[in-house]
Design a protein around this motif. Structure first.
Motif, PDB file in Angstrom:
ATOM      1  N   VAL A  92      -6.456   4.488  -7.151  1.00 17.81           N
ATOM      2  CA  VAL A  92      -6.379   4.876  -5.740  1.00 17.81           C
ATOM      3  C   VAL A  92      -7.702   4.479  -5.098  1.00 17.81           C
ATOM      4  O   VAL A  92      -8.769   4.894  -5.560  1.00 17.81           O
ATOM      5  N   PHE A 113      -4.234  12.185  -0.255  1.00 15.00           N
ATOM      6  CA  PHE A 113      -4.247  10.725  -0.186  1.00 15.00           C
ATOM      7  C   PHE A 113      -3.629  10.235   1.127  1.00 15.00           C
ATOM      8  O   PHE A 113      -4.119   9.286   1.743  1.00 15.00           O
ATOM      9  N   ASN A 124      -4.595   2.199   0.507  1.00 15.09           N
ATOM     10  CA  ASN A 124      -4.006   3.483   0.137  1.00 15.09           C
ATOM     11  C   ASN A 124      -2.486   3.558   0.259  1.00 15.09           C
ATOM     12  O   ASN A 124      -1.834   4.118  -0.623  1.00 15.09           O
ATOM     13  N   ASN A 127      -1.146   2.082  -2.840  1.00 15.43           N
ATOM     14  CA  ASN A 127      -1.435   2.946  -3.989  1.00 15.43           C
ATOM     15  C   ASN A 127      -0.477   4.125  -4.024  1.00 15.43           C
ATOM     16  O   ASN A 127       0.049   4.487  -5.091  1.00 15.43           O
TER      17      ASN A 127
END
Length: 445
Positions: A92, A113, A124, A127
């Motif tokens: 990440v 996140f 991101n 990810n």
């Protein structure tokens, strides 16, 4: 026991399969053109020929399913069934300021996140998609997040704060975060081993140079300052990213051209850096070939990239006071002597003296080398990075309940006796092609 690591980009899914008991890599590979059509997987398994299969993957779930199908294939696979996979580690890029170490993924972690996705819009979201896809395919094993930003949470306020209204920091989390943390963690621990010093007492300058590049000042074994900032755009000149620019430039160009904020952001991230200067190249090999043909803009791009690196090295020398080693890593740092040459020339006054012959022969991803001249006060290490191994060890330790922040945790690669079996085999071939390499190999003390 098998640990799977995944690094999902917007249109790709890289993976590695690691046999924890044997301490060796079983397979590596990548699914490319995810969501774009004409997807395919390239799979390299230990002791087997490289395997490529075209299979459409309209989303990351199907990409992960293709990876699992390939890993368990009776001909090309390396495991009998998915039950052998005991944990999955995920890269990440941006974890914000909430995480100082790797974590097991929970709903709360995923929420965090999502909250910082706008700080790393190029990374991101992909990810997150990769984690969600893998959890669907492998719902009964722990999924662990290994964040690029976690390593840098030791930076002091004087390093990470910007001189902007303080409520920007308090209300909108505007600060320097830094990236490439997994690479810096690995290379800093290895550098300490090569120096024969306790990592708590080691000061380093580490240059991670690839398509994305950043440089890290490590003080007493911890991140003290780094070139990337709120996002991966700040700092060094990169393949397509501008790195440091006057903050007035985007506003000036918006007024001049009528471009929107998002258009300027796209230009600074995807059409600047080496591509912006040369007009056509991002790969340093292409740039070097163009330089040799007399391309002035290619030469200028090299000069600008090297000069920016040189300036950061000087600044971090001043910030640290004492430097135990200068380290180059990542694809360009490991394999481009022509870039290192331009960076290192003229640093003699700082106690950094490189050996041109050693630098020229230092081209391997399978061993650690020292290209410093005999009269250099500071070693110049080239340490091939291994982010996947850090991800693997973090995932295993999280699963086993033995994990802790890196200052309280010992990795296998910190041992002077550590050997990467795959790299040891690869080095044999490198030495056949380049026998002089043997003269610059360096071993842990």
């Amino acid at each position: 026991m098998v640990i799977l690591t995944l690094n999902c980009g917007s249109s790709s899914a890289k993976y590695q399969v690691y046999d924890w008991d044997a301490k060796e890599v079983l397979a590596v590979g990548i699914v490319e053109r995810v969501t774009q059509g004409n997807s395919f997987i390239t799979h390299k398994a230990k002791g087997k020929e490289e395997y490529t299969l075209h299979h459409n993957c309209p989303n990351h779930t199907e990409a992960v399913e293709l990876i699992i199908k390939t890993l368990t294939d009776p001909v090309h696979g390396v495991i009998h069934d998915m039950g052998m996979i005991k944990a999955v580690g995920h890269r990440v890029v941006h974890g914000g300021s909430k995480f100082t170490k790797s974590v097991i993924v929970t709903d709360e972690v995923m929420k965090a996140f999502h909250e910082v996705s706008d700080l790393a819009p190029l990374h991101n979201p992909a990810n997150i998609m990769g984690i969600e896809a893998a959890k669907k395919v492998l719902p009964n094993v722990p999924h662990c997040a290994i964040m690029d930003t976690a390593w840098h949470q030791t930076m002091p306020e004087s390093s990470y704060l910007y001189a902007v209204p303080y409520d920007w920091y308090e209300q909108h989390a505007v600060r320097r975060y830094g990236f490439h943390g997994t690479s810096f963690l690995y290379t800093s621990k290895r550098a300490a081993a090569l120096l024969g010093k306790d990592f708590h007492n080691v000061n380093l300058i580490i240059a991670h140079i690839g398509n994305g590049s950043s440089i890290n000042a490590v003080k007493n074994g911890c991140s003290f300052d780094t070139s990337m900032g709120l996002s991966p755009l700040e700092g060094l000149v990169m393949g397509t990213r501008s790195g440091d620019v006057d903050p007035a430039v985007p506003f000036y160009m918006m007024r001049k051209t009528g471009a929107s904020a998002s258009e300027i952001e796209n230009i600074l991230n995807k059409k600047s850096g080496l591509l912006g200067i040369t007009g056509q190249y991002t790969d340093r090999r292409d740039i070097q070939a163009a330089v040799e043909k007399g391309d002035r803009r290619a030469e200028l791009a090299q000069d600008v990239e090297a000069y920016r690196l040189k300036k950061y090295i000087g600044a971090y020398m001043a910030a640290l006071g004492r430097v135990d080693a200068l380290v180059f890593t990542a694809g360009v740092g490991e394999m481009a002597p022509f870039i290192r040459k331009k960076v290192l020339e003229g640093l003699e006054g700082l106690g950094i003296v490189y050996d041109p012959e050693k630098n020229a022969i230092a081209r391997t991803r399978n061993a650690e080398t020292n290209i410093a001249a005999s009269n250099s006060k500071i070693p110049i290490f080239i340490i091939p990075t291994d982010e996947e191994l850090v991800m693997t060890e973090d995932a295993y330790a999280l699963m086993a309940g033995t994990y802790d922040i890196h200052t309280n945790f010992t990795y296998t690669f910190q041992s002077p006796d550590y050997v990467n079996k795959a790299r040891a085999e690869g080095l044999k071939n490198d030495l056949v092609k380049n026998p002089a390499l043997a003269s610059i190999l360096v071993k842990a003390k």
